[in-house]
Enzyme design. Structure first.
Site, PDB file in Angstrom:
ATOM      1  N   ASP A 285      -2.718  -2.456  -2.612  1.00 11.11           N
ATOM      2  CA  ASP A 285      -2.239  -1.409  -3.512  1.00 11.11           C
ATOM      3  C   ASP A 285      -2.977  -0.090  -3.305  1.00 11.11           C
ATOM      4  O   ASP A 285      -2.917   0.812  -4.148  1.00 11.11           O
ATOM      5  CB  ASP A 285      -2.324  -1.826  -4.982  1.00 11.11           C
ATOM      6  CG  ASP A 285      -1.504  -0.918  -5.906  1.00 11.11           C
ATOM      7  OD1 ASP A 285      -0.435  -0.446  -5.474  1.00 11.11           O
ATOM      8  OD2 ASP A 285      -1.942  -0.663  -7.042  1.00 11.11           O
TER       9      ASP A 285
ATOM     10  N   CYS B 170       0.861  -1.171   0.000  1.00  8.34           N
ATOM     11  CA  CYS B 170       0.000   0.000   0.000  1.00  8.34           C
ATOM     12  C   CYS B 170       0.901   1.226   0.000  1.00  8.34           C
ATOM     13  O   CYS B 170       2.126   1.113   0.175  1.00  8.34           O
ATOM     14  CB  CYS B 170      -0.949   0.007   1.194  1.00  8.34           C
ATOM     15  SG  CYS B 170      -0.126  -0.231   2.782  1.00  8.34           S
TER      16      CYS B 170
ATOM     17  N   ARG C  77       6.776   3.583 -18.120  1.00  7.71           N
ATOM     18  CA  ARG C  77       5.861   4.726 -18.064  1.00  7.71           C
ATOM     19  C   ARG C  77       5.921   5.447 -16.718  1.00  7.71           C
ATOM     20  O   ARG C  77       5.360   6.532 -16.567  1.00  7.71           O
ATOM     21  CB  ARG C  77       4.431   4.263 -18.347  1.00  7.71           C
ATOM     22  CG  ARG C  77       3.931   3.204 -17.402  1.00  7.71           C
ATOM     23  CD  ARG C  77       2.592   2.621 -17.816  1.00  7.71           C
ATOM     24  NE  ARG C  77       2.312   1.372 -17.139  1.00  7.71           N
ATOM     25  CZ  ARG C  77       1.911   1.279 -15.883  1.00  7.71           C
ATOM     26  NH1 ARG C  77       1.737   2.363 -15.175  1.00  7.71           N
ATOM     27  NH2 ARG C  77       1.678   0.098 -15.336  1.00  7.71           N
TER      28      ARG C  77
ATOM     29  N   THR D  79       5.982   6.421  -6.329  1.00 14.64           N
ATOM     30  CA  THR D  79       6.908   7.074  -7.263  1.00 14.64           C
ATOM     31  C   THR D  79       6.680   8.582  -7.342  1.00 14.64           C
ATOM     32  O   THR D  79       7.603   9.325  -7.672  1.00 14.64           O
ATOM     33  CB  THR D  79       6.801   6.463  -8.670  1.00 14.64           C
ATOM     34  OG1 THR D  79       5.451   6.571  -9.133  1.00 14.64           O
ATOM     35  CG2 THR D  79       7.208   4.998  -8.662  1.00 14.64           C
TER      36      THR D  79
ATOM     37  N   ARG E 272      12.709  -0.250  -3.283  1.00 13.38           N
ATOM     38  CA  ARG E 272      11.989  -0.663  -4.482  1.00 13.38           C
ATOM     39  C   ARG E 272      12.762  -0.248  -5.721  1.00 13.38           C
ATOM     40  O   ARG E 272      13.217   0.896  -5.825  1.00 13.38           O
ATOM     41  CB  ARG E 272      10.596  -0.024  -4.504  1.00 13.38           C
ATOM     42  CG  ARG E 272       9.650  -0.673  -5.525  1.00 13.38           C
ATOM     43  CD  ARG E 272       8.344   0.083  -5.569  1.00 13.38           C
ATOM     44  NE  ARG E 272       7.273  -0.719  -6.167  1.00 13.38           N
ATOM     45  CZ  ARG E 272       6.170  -0.201  -6.695  1.00 13.38           C
ATOM     46  NH1 ARG E 272       5.989   1.115  -6.700  1.00 13.38           N
ATOM     47  NH2 ARG E 272       5.247  -0.982  -7.221  1.00 13.38           N
TER      48      ARG E 272
END
Length: 306
Positions: A258, A34, A132, A79, A126
């Protein structure tokens, strides 16, 4: 004063009215995937980000945790925050021992920062290979990061598209740390579960020190969230893939919501329905306990009872 940027056009906000799951999660369930988004006014998004999301802060995440019956969270750096891990670590600290974190760091990260992240509850970094979402994923830099985190006992979380595994698996196998793969490596669920693409992923998992998240059916499904025979059985085209992983690697599978579901374009999932997906992919109480409790506790809270 922080300037609050407008959301990416067409951005889908997370669903604020999730249903109550019909499936009751076992005590001690861990949501291992998450995120938190900001809030932007407090934790600005990175200038180099590829998207600007809605806010989804720690209070919202913890409310969902309690609504679904989840006990603990693993909060993965989004991100949109780049390598500024403050929003993630703030949420981990606020959870009072009920959360761990996955960070994003650069190769020149100071040793003091790594130690501070470790003290805050971070247990991995990560590596994102989805084009993309990131401009580049330089392997030499990532290999250097892996060497830096190995003494801390951390692992690397890998996010990639299934079509790119042949190019990447040699690099992945060379990393000196355990690996965790997001979303089953994003298989093409229109292909046979025993076809060459997914078989390659299963071989990669079998021959390396890999945990696999059987998460994000809403990202992988072609059929979408339509119910089956009027029941709460959505994303059924993903079930054979997730079930195969759960049954072949029962001690190396993980699950996550998520939330708040970044970068979806066709629909926003009901998190209660995602919980009700679980009995379809883990058919017994024993498999569900391993997936939801035992495996994540050993990985993120080693030595603690469960």
């Amino acid at each position: 004063m922080t300037t609050v940027a407008a959301k990416t056009p067409g951005w889908l906000d997370w669903y604020r009215g999730p249903s109550a799951p019909a499936f009751r999660l076992p005590p001690g369930t861990v949501d291992t995937h998450c995120h938190v988004f900001g809030p932007q006014a407090e934790f600005p998004f990175a200038p180099e980000r590829k998207y600007t999301p809605c806010d989804g802060g720690k209070e919202d995440l913890f409310a969902l945790r309690d609504h679904l019956g989840v006990s603990r969270n693993v909060i993965v750096q989004a991100t949109c925050h780049g390598a500024d891990n403050r929003a993630m670590t703030d949420a981990v600290r606020a959870a009072g021992g009920r959360a761990r974190g996955i960070a994003t760091v650069r190769p020149d990260v100071a040793e003091a920062e790594l130690l501070a992240l470790d003290a805050a509850g971070v247990r991995g970094v990560r590596f994102n290979f989805v084009r993309r979402l990131v401009d580049t994923s330089p392997k030499d830099d990532l290999r250097a990061i892996a060497r830096r985190i190995a003494p801390l006992g951390w692992h690397v979380v890998l996010y990639f598209e299934s079509a790119d595994l042949p190019e990447l698996e040699g690099f992945f196998g060379s990393l000196p740390v355990p690996l965790v793969v997001d979303h089953m490596g994003r298989p093409d669920v229109t292909q046979p579960v025993d076809g060459p693409g997914f078989s390659r992923f299963l071989r990669f998992t079998d021959t390396n020190d890999v945990h696999v998240k059987v998460s994000c059916p809403e990202r992988l499904s072609v059929g979408g969230p339509a119910a089956l025979n009027g029941e709460r059985h959505a994303y059924t085209d993903v079930v054979p893939f997730a079930r195969r992983v759960v049954e072949e690697f029962p001690d190396r599978v993980l699950w996550g919501t998520d939330w708040p579901h970044p970068n979806l374009t066709d629909h926003m999932p009901d998190d209660g329905l995602l919980v009700d997906h679980l009995p379809l992919i883990a058919a017994t109480d024993d498999l569900r306990h391993r997936l939801l409790v035992a495996n994540p506790m050993r990985l993120y809270w080693p030595g603690e009872p469960f």
